[in-house]
Design a protein around this motif. Sequence first.
Motif, PDB file in Angstrom:
ATOM      1  N   MET A 126       0.831  -1.212   0.000  1.00 22.75           N
ATOM      2  CA  MET A 126       0.000   0.000   0.000  1.00 22.75           C
ATOM      3  C   MET A 126       0.864   1.260   0.000  1.00 22.75           C
ATOM      4  SD  MET A 126      -3.198  -0.342  -0.326  1.00 22.75           S
ATOM      5  CE  MET A 126      -3.777   1.229   0.266  1.00 22.75           C
ATOM      6  N   ARG A 127       1.960   1.233   0.741  1.00 22.40           N
ATOM      7  CA  ARG A 127       2.854   2.406   0.752  1.00 22.40           C
ATOM      8  C   ARG A 127       3.496   2.632  -0.607  1.00 22.40           C
ATOM      9  NH1 ARG A 127       4.820   0.718   6.101  1.00 22.40           N
ATOM     10  NH2 ARG A 127       6.485  -0.285   4.951  1.00 22.40           N
ATOM     11  N   GLN A 128       3.633   1.563  -1.390  1.00 19.20           N
ATOM     12  CA  GLN A 128       4.289   1.653  -2.700  1.00 19.20           C
ATOM     13  C   GLN A 128       3.283   1.727  -3.847  1.00 19.20           C
ATOM     14  OE1 GLN A 128       6.692  -1.884  -2.699  1.00 19.20           O
ATOM     15  NE2 GLN A 128       8.181  -1.047  -1.264  1.00 19.20           N
ATOM     16  N   ARG A 129       2.027   1.988  -3.568  1.00 22.61           N
ATOM     17  CA  ARG A 129       0.976   1.904  -4.582  1.00 22.61           C
ATOM     18  C   ARG A 129       1.106   2.908  -5.720  1.00 22.61           C
ATOM     19  NH1 ARG A 129      -1.623   3.868  -0.054  1.00 22.61           N
ATOM     20  NH2 ARG A 129      -2.598   5.917  -0.278  1.00 22.61           N
ATOM     21  N   ASN A 130       1.919   3.941  -5.546  1.00 21.16           N
ATOM     22  CA  ASN A 130       2.110   4.890  -6.643  1.00 21.16           C
ATOM     23  C   ASN A 130       2.981   4.316  -7.758  1.00 21.16           C
ATOM     24  OD1 ASN A 130       0.469   6.844  -5.520  1.00 21.16           O
ATOM     25  ND2 ASN A 130       2.141   7.683  -4.293  1.00 21.16           N
ATOM     26  N   ASP A 131       3.751   3.296  -7.453  1.00 20.99           N
ATOM     27  CA  ASP A 131       4.566   2.603  -8.455  1.00 20.99           C
ATOM     28  C   ASP A 131       4.112   1.144  -8.467  1.00 20.99           C
ATOM     29  OD1 ASP A 131       6.438   1.564 -10.165  1.00 20.99           O
ATOM     30  OD2 ASP A 131       8.161   1.945  -8.860  1.00 20.99           O
ATOM     31  N   LEU A 132       3.177   0.828  -9.328  1.00 19.97           N
ATOM     32  CA  LEU A 132       2.534  -0.491  -9.302  1.00 19.97           C
ATOM     33  C   LEU A 132       3.492  -1.648  -9.559  1.00 19.97           C
ATOM     34  CD1 LEU A 132      -0.903   0.299 -10.963  1.00 19.97           C
ATOM     35  CD2 LEU A 132      -0.389  -0.073  -8.551  1.00 19.97           C
ATOM     36  N   ASP A 133       4.629  -1.385 -10.192  1.00 22.32           N
ATOM     37  CA  ASP A 133       5.595  -2.458 -10.412  1.00 22.32           C
ATOM     38  C   ASP A 133       6.223  -2.926  -9.101  1.00 22.32           C
ATOM     39  OD1 ASP A 133       5.217  -2.605 -13.148  1.00 22.32           O
ATOM     40  OD2 ASP A 133       6.726  -1.061 -13.558  1.00 22.32           O
ATOM     41  N   THR A 134       6.288  -2.043  -8.110  1.00 27.96           N
ATOM     42  CA  THR A 134       6.936  -2.397  -6.848  1.00 27.96           C
ATOM     43  C   THR A 134       6.000  -3.113  -5.874  1.00 27.96           C
ATOM     44  OG1 THR A 134       6.443  -0.258  -5.833  1.00 27.96           O
ATOM     45  CG2 THR A 134       8.544  -0.461  -7.026  1.00 27.96           C
ATOM     46  N   VAL A 135       4.704  -3.196  -6.182  1.00 30.31           N
ATOM     47  CA  VAL A 135       3.776  -3.854  -5.257  1.00 30.31           C
ATOM     48  C   VAL A 135       3.723  -5.364  -5.464  1.00 30.31           C
ATOM     49  CG1 VAL A 135       2.367  -1.770  -5.083  1.00 30.31           C
ATOM     50  CG2 VAL A 135       1.683  -3.584  -6.652  1.00 30.31           C
ATOM     51  N   LYS A 136       4.257  -5.830  -6.550  1.00 31.33           N
ATOM     52  CA  LYS A 136       4.145  -7.257  -6.883  1.00 31.33           C
ATOM     53  C   LYS A 136       4.823  -8.157  -5.860  1.00 31.33           C
ATOM     54  CE  LYS A 136       3.588  -6.449 -11.801  1.00 31.33           C
ATOM     55  NZ  LYS A 136       4.044  -6.719 -13.150  1.00 31.33           N
ATOM     56  N   ARG A 137       6.038  -7.816  -5.485  1.00 33.57           N
ATOM     57  CA  ARG A 137       6.777  -8.670  -4.541  1.00 33.57           C
ATOM     58  C   ARG A 137       6.110  -8.723  -3.163  1.00 33.57           C
ATOM     59  NH1 ARG A 137      13.010  -8.646  -4.589  1.00 33.57           N
ATOM     60  NH2 ARG A 137      12.453  -9.854  -6.404  1.00 33.57           N
ATOM     61  N   PRO A 138       5.781  -7.577  -2.540  1.00 31.78           N
ATOM     62  CA  PRO A 138       5.142  -7.690  -1.220  1.00 31.78           C
ATOM     63  C   PRO A 138       3.775  -8.390  -1.265  1.00 31.78           C
ATOM     64  CG  PRO A 138       5.354  -5.370  -1.870  1.00 31.78           C
ATOM     65  CD  PRO A 138       6.084  -6.181  -2.877  1.00 31.78           C
ATOM     66  N   LEU A 139       3.015  -8.189  -2.333  1.00 27.91           N
ATOM     67  CA  LEU A 139       1.729  -8.886  -2.436  1.00 27.91           C
ATOM     68  C   LEU A 139       1.931 -10.391  -2.581  1.00 27.91           C
ATOM     69  CD1 LEU A 139      -0.419  -6.554  -4.720  1.00 27.91           C
ATOM     70  CD2 LEU A 139      -0.580  -6.861  -2.246  1.00 27.91           C
ATOM     71  N   THR A 140       2.934 -10.772  -3.347  1.00 27.41           N
ATOM     72  CA  THR A 140       3.240 -12.202  -3.512  1.00 27.41           C
ATOM     73  C   THR A 140       3.693 -12.805  -2.186  1.00 27.41           C
ATOM     74  OG1 THR A 140       3.822 -11.843  -5.826  1.00 27.41           O
ATOM     75  CG2 THR A 140       4.635 -13.865  -4.799  1.00 27.41           C
ATOM     76  N   MET A 141       4.525 -12.075  -1.455  1.00 26.52           N
ATOM     77  CA  MET A 141       4.968 -12.565  -0.132  1.00 26.52           C
ATOM     78  C   MET A 141       3.772 -12.724   0.807  1.00 26.52           C
ATOM     79  SD  MET A 141       8.126 -13.268  -0.113  1.00 26.52           S
ATOM     80  CE  MET A 141       8.256 -13.503   1.642  1.00 26.52           C
ATOM     81  N   ALA A 142       2.875 -11.743   0.801  1.00 33.15           N
ATOM     82  CA  ALA A 142       1.683 -11.830   1.647  1.00 33.15           C
ATOM     83  C   ALA A 142       0.841 -13.047   1.265  1.00 33.15           C
ATOM     84  CB  ALA A 142       0.862 -10.546   1.534  1.00 33.15           C
ATOM     85  N   ALA A 143       0.686 -13.290  -0.033  1.00 35.35           N
ATOM     86  CA  ALA A 143      -0.091 -14.442  -0.498  1.00 35.35           C
ATOM     87  C   ALA A 143       0.563 -15.751  -0.061  1.00 35.35           C
ATOM     88  CB  ALA A 143      -0.235 -14.407  -2.016  1.00 35.35           C
ATOM     89  N   LEU A 144       1.876 -15.849  -0.216  1.00 31.93           N
ATOM     90  CA  LEU A 144       2.581 -17.068   0.186  1.00 31.93           C
ATOM     91  C   LEU A 144       2.436 -17.312   1.684  1.00 31.93           C
ATOM     92  CD1 LEU A 144       5.803 -16.813  -2.022  1.00 31.93           C
ATOM     93  CD2 LEU A 144       3.782 -18.288  -2.364  1.00 31.93           C
ATOM     94  N   LEU A 145       2.488 -16.252   2.460  1.00 34.30           N
ATOM     95  CA  LEU A 145       2.270 -16.397   3.900  1.00 34.30           C
ATOM     96  C   LEU A 145       0.823 -16.805   4.196  1.00 34.30           C
ATOM     97  CD1 LEU A 145       4.446 -13.434   5.140  1.00 34.30           C
ATOM     98  CD2 LEU A 145       4.813 -15.863   5.660  1.00 34.30           C
ATOM     99  N   GLY A 146      -0.108 -16.323   3.392  1.00 30.14           N
ATOM    100  CA  GLY A 146      -1.498 -16.765   3.537  1.00 30.14           C
ATOM    101  C   GLY A 146      -1.628 -18.261   3.298  1.00 30.14           C
ATOM    102  N   PHE A 147      -0.955 -18.756   2.249  1.00 35.09           N
ATOM    103  CA  PHE A 147      -0.971 -20.201   1.990  1.00 35.09           C
ATOM    104  C   PHE A 147      -0.240 -20.970   3.092  1.00 35.09           C
ATOM    105  CE2 PHE A 147      -1.472 -18.778  -2.575  1.00 35.09           C
ATOM    106  CZ  PHE A 147      -2.821 -19.116  -2.634  1.00 35.09           C
ATOM    107  N   CYS A 148       0.775 -20.366   3.668  1.00 31.46           N
ATOM    108  CA  CYS A 148       1.467 -20.974   4.808  1.00 31.46           C
ATOM    109  C   CYS A 148       0.490 -21.111   5.985  1.00 31.46           C
ATOM    110  CB  CYS A 148       2.677 -20.121   5.176  1.00 31.46           C
ATOM    111  SG  CYS A 148       3.642 -20.760   6.538  1.00 31.46           S
ATOM    112  N   PHE A 149      -0.297 -20.065   6.225  1.00 33.17           N
ATOM    113  CA  PHE A 149      -1.320 -20.119   7.272  1.00 33.17           C
ATOM    114  C   PHE A 149      -2.257 -21.304   7.026  1.00 33.17           C
ATOM    115  CE2 PHE A 149      -5.505 -19.312   8.959  1.00 33.17           C
ATOM    116  CZ  PHE A 149      -5.289 -18.745  10.207  1.00 33.17           C
ATOM    117  N   VAL A 150      -2.710 -21.447   5.786  1.00 36.09           N
ATOM    118  CA  VAL A 150      -3.625 -22.536   5.432  1.00 36.09           C
ATOM    119  C   VAL A 150      -2.969 -23.890   5.723  1.00 36.09           C
ATOM    120  CG1 VAL A 150      -4.790 -23.684   3.499  1.00 36.09           C
ATOM    121  CG2 VAL A 150      -4.909 -21.188   3.726  1.00 36.09           C
ATOM    122  N   ALA A 151      -1.711 -24.056   5.334  1.00 34.48           N
ATOM    123  CA  ALA A 151      -1.010 -25.332   5.551  1.00 34.48           C
ATOM    124  C   ALA A 151      -0.882 -25.638   7.044  1.00 34.48           C
ATOM    125  CB  ALA A 151       0.360 -25.295   4.886  1.00 34.48           C
ATOM    126  N   ILE A 152      -0.504 -24.647   7.823  1.00 33.41           N
ATOM    127  CA  ILE A 152      -0.367 -24.855   9.273  1.00 33.41           C
ATOM    128  C   ILE A 152      -1.721 -25.211   9.876  1.00 33.41           C
ATOM    129  CG2 ILE A 152       0.159 -23.716  11.470  1.00 33.41           C
ATOM    130  CD1 ILE A 152       2.319 -22.097   9.924  1.00 33.41           C
TER     131      ILE A 152
END
Length: 181
Positions: A77-103
């Motif tokens: 969200m802090r990087q939302r003015n440069d949409l290319d930079t949001v991809k990595r943190p969103l992907t990390m958040a998603a992977l952690l979400g899937f980690c939550f599901v696995a646990i």
Amino acid sequence: MAMQTSLQEEAKDDHLLLWILVWSELIAFGILILGFLVVSTFEREAFELARLHLRSGLAGANTLVLLISGYFVAVAMRQRNDLDTVKRPLTMAALLGFCFVAIKLFEYWGEVRYAQDATLDTFFELYFMITGFHLLHVFFGAIALLLIAWRPGRENLVLIANLWHVIDLVWLVIFPILYLA
């Protein structure tokens, strides 16, 4: 000028729909948690016994996983003015979400056998309903995070960030009530 006004009205409608969704989710979880609390007052001993079979260490780890994923969404969200930079943190958040599901699924694997005990069945019915409903939100939220990371847009980023933080907030209420009370 008319085109700009039309776009502003659509954005207001999107925000209204977002808040309707957020409040409906909070109300649904609130009703489930309130039901759990009411039943727990009538079946105090059974609920205390059932809590002994929960894996609070795994739930604590999952709390940390969700908080860190929320941090990555905040970074996006802090990087939302440069949409290319949001991809990595969103992907990390998603992977952690899937980690939550696995646990959580691993945790369920160890707990499901106690649900068949007649003394504990009410607790576990409510427990699986509340945590399962939350688990579905995390799973589909993680998919949405990946989709938005793939094709980011400011409005979608705002939408998923709000929803993801609501999912975090709900877990921060669920965790102490189910595991620590």
